[in-house]
Write an enzyme that holds these catalytic residues in place. Structure first.
Site, PDB file in Angstrom:
ATOM      1  CG  HIS A  36     -18.631 -14.497  -3.712  1.00  0.00           C
ATOM      2  ND1 HIS A  36     -19.137 -14.246  -2.455  1.00  0.00           N
ATOM      3  CD2 HIS A  36     -17.817 -13.473  -4.100  1.00  0.00           C
ATOM      4  CE1 HIS A  36     -18.646 -13.261  -2.011  1.00  0.00           C
ATOM      5  NE2 HIS A  36     -17.741 -12.521  -3.023  1.00  0.00           N
ATOM      6  CB  ALA A  37     -21.159 -11.481  -7.484  1.00  0.00           C
ATOM      7  CD  GLU A  55     -13.304  -5.718  -4.305  1.00  0.00           C
ATOM      8  OE1 GLU A  55     -14.601  -5.467  -4.468  1.00  0.00           O
ATOM      9  OE2 GLU A  55     -12.675  -6.455  -4.677  1.00  0.00           O
ATOM     10  CG  HIS A  86     -19.190  -4.383  -6.266  1.00  0.00           C
ATOM     11  ND1 HIS A  86     -18.251  -3.490  -5.596  1.00  0.00           N
ATOM     12  CD2 HIS A  86     -18.276  -5.431  -6.495  1.00  0.00           C
ATOM     13  CE1 HIS A  86     -17.101  -3.982  -4.977  1.00  0.00           C
ATOM     14  NE2 HIS A  86     -17.152  -5.241  -5.744  1.00  0.00           N
ATOM     15  CD  GLU A  87     -18.700  -8.454  -8.684  1.00  0.00           C
ATOM     16  OE1 GLU A  87     -17.513  -8.260  -9.064  1.00  0.00           O
ATOM     17  OE2 GLU A  87     -18.767  -8.780  -7.466  1.00  0.00           O
ATOM     18  NE  ARG A 142     -18.416 -11.432  12.664  1.00  0.00           N
ATOM     19  CZ  ARG A 142     -19.318 -12.342  12.193  1.00  0.00           C
ATOM     20  NH1 ARG A 142     -18.642 -13.501  11.917  1.00  0.00           N
ATOM     21  NH2 ARG A 142     -20.518 -11.951  11.949  1.00  0.00           N
ATOM     22  CG  HIS A 169     -14.198  -5.248  -9.705  1.00  0.00           C
ATOM     23  ND1 HIS A 169     -13.117  -4.985  -8.874  1.00  0.00           N
ATOM     24  CD2 HIS A 169     -15.230  -5.793  -8.967  1.00  0.00           C
ATOM     25  CE1 HIS A 169     -13.418  -5.151  -7.729  1.00  0.00           C
ATOM     26  NE2 HIS A 169     -14.545  -5.779  -7.659  1.00  0.00           N
ATOM     27  NE  ARG A 216      -8.525  -7.444  -2.034  1.00  0.00           N
ATOM     28  CZ  ARG A 216      -7.994  -8.471  -2.916  1.00  0.00           C
ATOM     29  NH1 ARG A 216      -8.844  -8.613  -4.042  1.00  0.00           N
ATOM     30  NH2 ARG A 216      -6.887  -8.822  -2.770  1.00  0.00           N
ATOM     31  CE1 TYR A 217     -14.469  -7.337  -1.786  1.00  0.00           C
ATOM     32  CE2 TYR A 217     -12.867  -8.494  -0.274  1.00  0.00           C
ATOM     33  CZ  TYR A 217     -13.454  -8.318  -1.332  1.00  0.00           C
ATOM     34  OH  TYR A 217     -13.349  -9.369  -2.404  1.00  0.00           O
ATOM     35  CE1 TYR A 242      -4.410  -1.847   0.217  1.00  0.00           C
ATOM     36  CE2 TYR A 242      -2.850  -3.431   1.668  1.00  0.00           C
ATOM     37  CZ  TYR A 242      -4.107  -2.966   0.913  1.00  0.00           C
ATOM     38  OH  TYR A 242      -4.758  -4.054   0.870  1.00  0.00           O
ATOM     39  CG  HIS A 287     -13.716 -12.772   0.610  1.00  0.00           C
ATOM     40  ND1 HIS A 287     -15.523 -12.883   0.825  1.00  0.00           N
ATOM     41  CD2 HIS A 287     -13.661 -11.967  -0.291  1.00  0.00           C
ATOM     42  CE1 HIS A 287     -15.831 -12.127  -0.145  1.00  0.00           C
ATOM     43  NE2 HIS A 287     -14.803 -11.649  -0.935  1.00  0.00           N
ATOM     44  CD1 TRP A 290     -15.850 -16.649  13.736  1.00  0.00           C
ATOM     45  CD2 TRP A 290     -14.473 -15.316  12.396  1.00  0.00           C
ATOM     46  NE1 TRP A 290     -16.440 -16.208  12.557  1.00  0.00           N
ATOM     47  CE2 TRP A 290     -15.702 -15.423  11.706  1.00  0.00           C
ATOM     48  CE3 TRP A 290     -13.403 -14.841  12.030  1.00  0.00           C
ATOM     49  CZ2 TRP A 290     -15.945 -14.986  10.594  1.00  0.00           C
ATOM     50  CZ3 TRP A 290     -13.381 -14.309  10.570  1.00  0.00           C
ATOM     51  CH2 TRP A 290     -14.875 -14.303   9.792  1.00  0.00           C
TER      52      TRP A 290
END
Length: 606
Positions: free
Chosen positions: A350-351, A408, A380-381, A484, A384, A517-518, A190, A508, A480
């Site tokens: 998954h898109a 993204e 969104h897609e 959360r 890209h 990234r999201y 980055y 993912h 995890w």
């Protein structure tokens, strides 16, 4: 003996020319193999993908090793940047051929395990993630939601041992490249140090956490009013199965449960976009109409109708980009993309967006349903795809987003323009609501945009801990849910143990896709959106702006996209927005009216 000739800038250029050509060829071969593996899931496609990944990783690591002989050569800025990107984008893969082959095989197997994942609601009714997500989005039966949540999350448990080994192998590769672990390698990409990158994310979260906290309090109160004890916990957390999404990462599907009750606001209902889309698509495309009836969608005619409806959904997204001045998608896009779930095989639904030849073999891979979520996902897609084509004149090593968060964010900044005004222009609603409707609209948007941020942060903080060894394999599930709980304030609906591997139920993780990234994208998109609204000449509340049809906004966007990764992202961001850092202010400004309203609502219920 003759002294070895010192490498020169000309030698470096020749090396990079060769590397760009080789990596392009490997990238094309790998993309075709991966496309096959995700659209024809079986042992053969897994084997082909594993073999191709092994070849690509082997050759890339050889090129990285060779590149270091130019480390002390004075080079023009563009060549030095290409050299740097080659080195930091190297795969976290072992040099040992046996270990490399093992890693490639494990990666392919884990992706396949997710894609083939099913939960059998009944003995003869086994469902994949898309139909299960549909139940999660629409059911208000807490027991049914719990059953579906537990059922899908069971797909993670068989992955645990393979995933643990994959982490070990990746870390060997990262250390070979000079990093402490794979997490540090991921954070190095980055144009800043890994520590600076982590601080950048935390700083933005501090900006937005007060808004999340108010949204959380409001939603929890309303869920308890709806579900009673099923939603109320002594620790103040929300059970994760009640938020309308399998991973509780976005909460928009429960809008009907949390919508304002004040008569002045409750009269304003969000556009029933699903109904409007079906009506418009059926009227314009008779071939798609059958997809919305009650006929047999498993026969040839039904499958053809689903395919036609999927293509029609994508055309809405394409028309937004062409309205900004971008060229239409190539004809091959419509022939080669996956728009609907095939009847004869397992696929990864998954898109995702693809550029198979790094020039113009653009595709999407989705199992499209005609509804609100997919309408946004399509925009969104395609973000890209239009980005991929915009930078295709750059050297291969620059054919990427300024950073992965940019990639993204592009489509999502476009999707922010899906305002009532835009929908009215498309004929999907008859009227544009008055200013008083902003609170319901903002609440609906925040349930997705704001609620997502702590999920994204927790996911990669979990993985960074796994990579560093701070989180041991014996504590995967415990850690995890601790993360959360810390960031989202959520809890699982039933007790979980280390026999579970709940992270594996999120695509993912087994697919090994970095997630920061999201998080970046959720914030960048508001920075990009504001910049394009400004370029279009829009004046007014930010959340009401649509730059659909603005060639000025399109020209500003095109300049950013064409740069690819040819310069530090900070420079690209500054040229686009005037700011050279991740800044949540545009996002905070967008939601400012909602923030004030949420505080009022929460104060009234204390």
């Amino acid at each position: 003996m003759w002294a070895q000739k010192a490498p020169t800038a000309a030698d470096a250029k020749a090396f990079l020319d060769k590397a760009n050509a080789e990596l392009l060829k490997l990238g094309v071969d790998g993309a075709h193999a991966e496309w096959l593996a995700e659209t024809y899931i079986n042992e053969d496609s897994e084997a082909v993908t594993a073999l191709q990944n092994e070849r690509t990783n082997t050759r890339t690591l050889e090129l990285v090793a060779e590149s270091h002989k130019f480390d002390k050569v004075k080079l023009p800025a563009d060549l030095r940047r290409q050299m740097m990107l080659l080195q930091i984008n190297a795969p976290a893969a072992p040099k040992d051929p046996k270990l490399l082959a093992e890693q490639a095989q494990l990666a392919a197997q884990l992706t396949g395990m997710y894609g083939k994942g099913k939960f059998c609601m009944e003995p003869q009714k086994c469902l994949g993630i898309d139909p299960l997500s549909e139940i999660m989005s629409k059911s208000h039966d807490p027991e049914e939601l719990k059953k579906v949540w537990v059922g899908w999350h069971s797909v993670g448990a068989p992955m645990r041992q393979k995933y643990t080994r994959l982490i070990e192998l990746q870390n060997i590769g990262a250390k070979d490249l000079g990093y402490k672990d794979t997490g540090e390698l991921w954070r190095a990409g980055y144009d800043m140090t890994p520590a600076e990158f982590s601080a950048e994310l935390d700083r933005a979260w501090i900006q937005l956490q007060p808004l999340y906290d108010e949204l959380f309090k409001y939603v929890r109160t309303r869920l308890i009013a709806k579900y009673g004890k099923a939603a109320e916990r002594a620790d103040g957390r929300i059970p994760a199965h009640l938020l309308g999404n399998m991973w509780a990462q976005e909460w928009g599907n429960i809008y009907d449960l949390v919508a304002p009750t004040d008569p002045k606001l409750s009269q304003f209902k969000p556009v029933n976009l699903e109904e409007a889309l079906k009506k418009q698509i059926a009227a314009k495309d008779p071939a798609a109409a059958l997809a919305f009836g009650y006929g047999d969608l498993t026969n040839d005619a039904g499958q053809a109708a689903k395919l036609a409806a999927g293509k029609d959904m994508v055309k809405y997204g394409e028309s937004f980009f062409t309205s900004l001045g971008f060229a239409p998608l190539p004809a091959t896009f419509w022939d080669r993309s996956q728009f609907a779930h095939p009847r004869d095989r397992d696929v990864v639904c998954h898109a995702s967006a693809w550029d198979l030849d790094s020039v113009d073999d653009l595709r999407v891979k989705m199992c499209i349903e005609v509804n609100d979520d997919y309408f946004t996902t399509v925009h969104h897609e395609l973000g890209h795809n239009f980005y991929q084509r915009a930078y295709n004149k750059q050297p291969y090593l620059f054919r990427n987003g300024a950073n992965d968060g940019f990639h993204e964010a592009i489509g999502d900044s476009i999707a922010l323009s899906i305002t009532p005004a835009y929908l009215k222009q498309l004929g999907l609603t008859e009227s544009e609501p008055p200013a008083e409707a902003d609170i319901p609209l903002q609440l609906r948007t925040a349930l997705d945009k704001i609620a997502f941020l702590p999920f994204a942060l927790a996911l990669d903080k979990w993985r960074w801990g796994v990579f560093s060894g701070e989180i041991k394999p014996a504590d995967y599930n415990k850690a995890w849910w601790e993360l959360r709980g810390k960031y989202q304030k959520l809890a699982p609906p039933v007790d979980r143990t280390e026999a579970d591997f709940d992270a594996g139920a999120k695509m993912h993780v087994p697919a090994n896709v970095p997630y920061a990234r999201y998080y970046l994208a959720r914030i960048y998109q508001f920075q990009f959106y504001k910049a394009m609204c400004d370029a279009s000449g829009y004046k007014g509340p930010l959340n009401r702006c649509s730059f659909y049809g603005s060639k000025e906004a399109g020209a500003k966007l095109a300049r950013m996209l064409e740069a690819g990764q040819s310069q530090p992202w900070q420079q690209t961001l500054k040229e686009m927005t005037g700011s050279d850092h991740l800044d949540a202010q545009a996002m905070a400004d967008y939601f400012a009216p909602l923030y004030t309203w949420l505080k009022q609502q929460n104060a009234a219920t204390r």
